[in-house]
Write a protein that holds these residues in place. Structure first.
Motif, short mmCIF file in Angstrom:
data_model
loop_
_atom_site.label_atom_id
_atom_site.label_comp_id
_atom_site.label_asym_id
_atom_site.label_seq_id
_atom_site.Cartn_x
_atom_site.Cartn_y
_atom_site.Cartn_z
N ASP A 268 -19.35 27.88 -1.72
CA ASP A 268 -19.81 28.30 -2.87
C ASP A 268 -19.30 29.21 -4.07
OD1 ASP A 268 -22.35 26.85 -1.61
OD2 ASP A 268 -22.96 28.91 -0.98
N ASN A 269 -17.89 28.61 -4.00
CA ASN A 269 -16.89 29.30 -5.05
C ASN A 269 -16.85 30.93 -4.91
OD1 ASN A 269 -16.40 26.88 -6.65
ND2 ASN A 269 -18.23 27.03 -7.14
N ALA A 270 -16.90 31.30 -3.82
CA ALA A 270 -16.82 32.63 -3.34
C ALA A 270 -15.23 32.86 -3.51
CB ALA A 270 -17.05 33.20 -1.95
N PRO A 271 -14.77 34.15 -4.20
CA PRO A 271 -13.53 34.34 -4.19
C PRO A 271 -12.70 34.23 -3.12
CG PRO A 271 -14.78 36.20 -5.15
CD PRO A 271 -15.65 35.38 -4.44
N PHE A 272 -11.40 33.44 -3.37
CA PHE A 272 -10.62 33.03 -2.15
C PHE A 272 -9.35 34.09 -1.89
CE2 PHE A 272 -8.46 29.16 0.10
CZ PHE A 272 -8.92 29.53 1.21
N TYR A 273 -9.12 34.50 -0.69
CA TYR A 273 -8.18 35.51 -0.56
C TYR A 273 -7.09 34.72 0.31
CZ TYR A 273 -6.41 39.97 1.10
OH TYR A 273 -5.69 41.26 1.54
N VAL A 274 -5.87 34.58 -0.28
CA VAL A 274 -5.08 33.73 0.84
C VAL A 274 -3.96 34.75 1.40
CG1 VAL A 274 -5.62 31.47 0.22
CG2 VAL A 274 -3.90 32.73 -1.04
N LEU A 275 -3.46 34.42 2.54
CA LEU A 275 -2.47 34.98 3.26
C LEU A 275 -1.09 34.19 3.13
CD1 LEU A 275 -1.06 37.39 4.71
CD2 LEU A 275 -2.00 36.56 6.77
N GLY A 276 -0.50 34.41 2.14
CA GLY A 276 0.57 33.37 1.64
C GLY A 276 0.15 32.29 0.59
#
Lengths: 402, 402
Positions: A268-276
């Motif tokens: 639902d469009n929650a903030p996305f935190y990517v490792l790389g």
């Protein structure tokens, strides 16, 4: 949750009402523990892509001064947040020290503390106790690996090239396998949320099954966990706790966009935190570059928060120089994406204007690393650089074409 | 033109007949001057993305030993080609030295020699003479800025933030403006092709108007020149001369794919040689990272040849360490793209297998930089690294999940 928005509105150039609506929708979170006296940082829809720097010690290497130095270097290089990933002893001491000496949002992984102190005797009480203690200390966001469930791990064997690389994920998964019990973070998710809500702490839903190899990217275990994260996101939102979703990991370049879009849809469009994400497995010693490639593409397509990767990823804990290089590489990726997604290119225009004018002082001011001036300070005394000398194209183009 | 294909077929894993068809179509070129005794290198459709390293001196800094050292370091870091961009004096000496001591394709920009020796008195005779001399010496490919024409430059003033950053481009443009004459490389394109054909030298059609700032990317002057390059490509193909098209430059991340596709369309799928592209203007001191981001995305979408960018781009000539870092950053970009466009991921699979097994010796063998082993050699004596110590996720996942 809705406090401190004026400052953010100004910094991000987004009206307060829009910020509020996004927080309500769950597409934006504000990092700031209610007991901590720092400037809040927004992560999510329509705001600048943020960069996190990990610090922290391991049983093989613990030095408080070193970690504090790394924290300061990360802040100087303009990391937006810090996470302490210490395992072993000294977790309380390090956390309190960093919280005392820095003024940017600070994240932790409480299960590291619960496990370091209790090993396989860790249980939900020791986990909740670690979460509560860390919240009281002022931690602003916490990784909780609640999405890896027993039904996923019981079928994991033989499914992947590298089963689990997430440290928190492997602790929880091994605990489940040893005890033949469900994930305590999953089973007691509501209790966890109640503590976090009390302190306005944002939950960062960990991806215990993030791919550790490009070969394993976007595979069934990763997506099974993502589906759980999507469900947990809805529960947390109802409870009034801000949610960030953590994501891969190692991902081939052509799967990066899809991974971001899938996360946004399922969560639902929650903030996305990517490792790389790292777009190749072989950049040993240069994973900050592999990560900058994946991070830029991810952020362009909607990832909101980049966890830095240092040159010593896959080799050992970074030193201070590695921390700096990691932050700068991620900042380049974040800015390249923001130029596109937020039309944030004023500084590039100014830099290129200074470049055209061979105004070195201005170029050094605008550059991503203020320390570059120290190495090339002699340029301020002249016009053209050693690249072309008198054959400088910028200079020779002036006469006829400017 | 069709010689030496057996070796390439083996190296690139493409049947000879397919290579021949692609050469005929103009989507592939083979770099090897007929007088030079080196292994040929293919650039273009269905072959691995190649990396070029620039070396060369300027009037401010000329040292033959330094440049030779840089050439060797570039080769060791697995650059596929070298270009000498020397301006000023010593061009003959440097070229002959590098050609003698290296065994990978070597490129030049002959107009640098013609201009360095004649300044504004440069004319088509001095240009043709430089081209012929360099062909005789064994140069394998040459940048010829034939696409910048008088009708473009007469309207250039005030159109761009930075009018011209290409050194060859600014020499030609200034010469045209001073002499009020058409570009001699454009006017005498057929004579140039005849010399190149005699030696099987590939023409690299220079992009004199490549954007020097993200602000100027994909603007009218850039595309006007590209259209000329498309026309010149057809002429060269008819004459039997292999063509590479040079491209930007500074390009915002969301314009990279389109730039590649536009070039491929306008230039009948001729191999595309990109300088970067740099996805932000502000990465001063770290432009190899900005370039790796743009290069990976460009190559994934079809760019065939990446010109490296070193950390000292926009600051001065690189030193040997800068050359190495530039090559490695571009190699990471090229490989990340080849994993996707050629399914070239065997080495990543092997690396991740070694990583799972904590087989450090194997990881160091497979890594992008063989020198990393020297820094982390102690890892070969143990299992887990300092990142997690006894909390190593890979190790703890073994028991239940492998």
């Amino acid at each position: 949750m809705y406090d401190n928005l004026d400052e953010i509105a100004k910094k991000e150039n987004v009206p307060v009402e829009k910020l509020k609506a996004r927080i309500k929708r769950g597409s934006l979170v504000v990092l700031k523990n209610s007991v901590r006296d720092i400037k809040p940082v927004a992560i999510g829809e329509g705001t600048k892509t943020k960069v996190n720097a990990n610090i922290g010690a391991s049983p093989d290497r613990f030095n408080l001064e070193d970690e504090l130095k790394k924290a300061h270097i990360a802040v100087d290089a303009r990391a937006d947040t810090l996470m302490d990933l210490t395992v072993g002893s000294g977790i309380d001491e390090l956390r309190k020290t960093i919280l005392k000496h820095t003024e940017i949002p600070f994240g932790t992984v409480p299960v590291y503390q619960a496990f370091s102190e209790n090993k396989q005797d860790m249980n939900i009480d020791s986990i909740l106790s670690a979460i509560e203690k860390q919240c009281r200390d002022g931690v602003d966001f916490m990784t909780i690996h609640a999405g890896i469930t027993y039904d996923i791990i019981k079928n994991l064997k033989g499914q992947r090239l590298i089963p689990i690389t997430s440290r928190g994920g492997s602790l929880i998964a091994s605990w489940m396998a040893e005890n033949k019990e469900e994930n305590p973070l999953y089973e007691n998710f509501n209790e966890i949320l109640e503590i976090l809500r009390e302190y306005d702490v944002v939950i960062s839903l960990g991806d215990a099954l993030r791919p550790a190899a490009c070969h394993d990217a976007t595979d069934i275990p990763q997506i099974q966990e993502l589906i759980n994260l999507g469900r947990l996101n809805k529960i947390a939102k109802k409870k009034g706790v801000g949610v960030i979703i953590e994501g891969p990991g190692h991902v081939p370049l052509d799967q990066v966009e899809m991974n971001v879009k899938l996360q946004k849809k399922i969560c639902d469009n929650a903030p996305f935190y990517v490792l790389g994400p790292l777009v190749t497995d072989i950049a040993l010693g240069y994973d900050h570059i592999s990560s900058a490639i994946g991070g830029a593409v991810a952020a362009m397509h909607g990832a909101d928060f980049l966890c830095y990767v240092t040159p010593s990823e896959h080799l050992g804990l970074p030193d201070a120089q590695g921390v700096k290089e990691g932050v700068i590489a991620s900042r380049i990726a974040a800015h390249a994406a923001d130029m596109v997604k937020l039309n944030d290119n004023k500084i590039d225009y100014e830099m290129s204007t200074a470049r055209r004018d061979l105004n070195w002082k201005k170029m050094f001011e605008l550059g991503i690393d203020k320390d570059i001036k120290k190495i090339y300070s002699e340029l301020c005394e002249k016009e053209e650089c050693t690249m072309c000398g008198e054959y400088c194209a910028l200079k020779s183009a002036r006469k006829h074409f400017e």
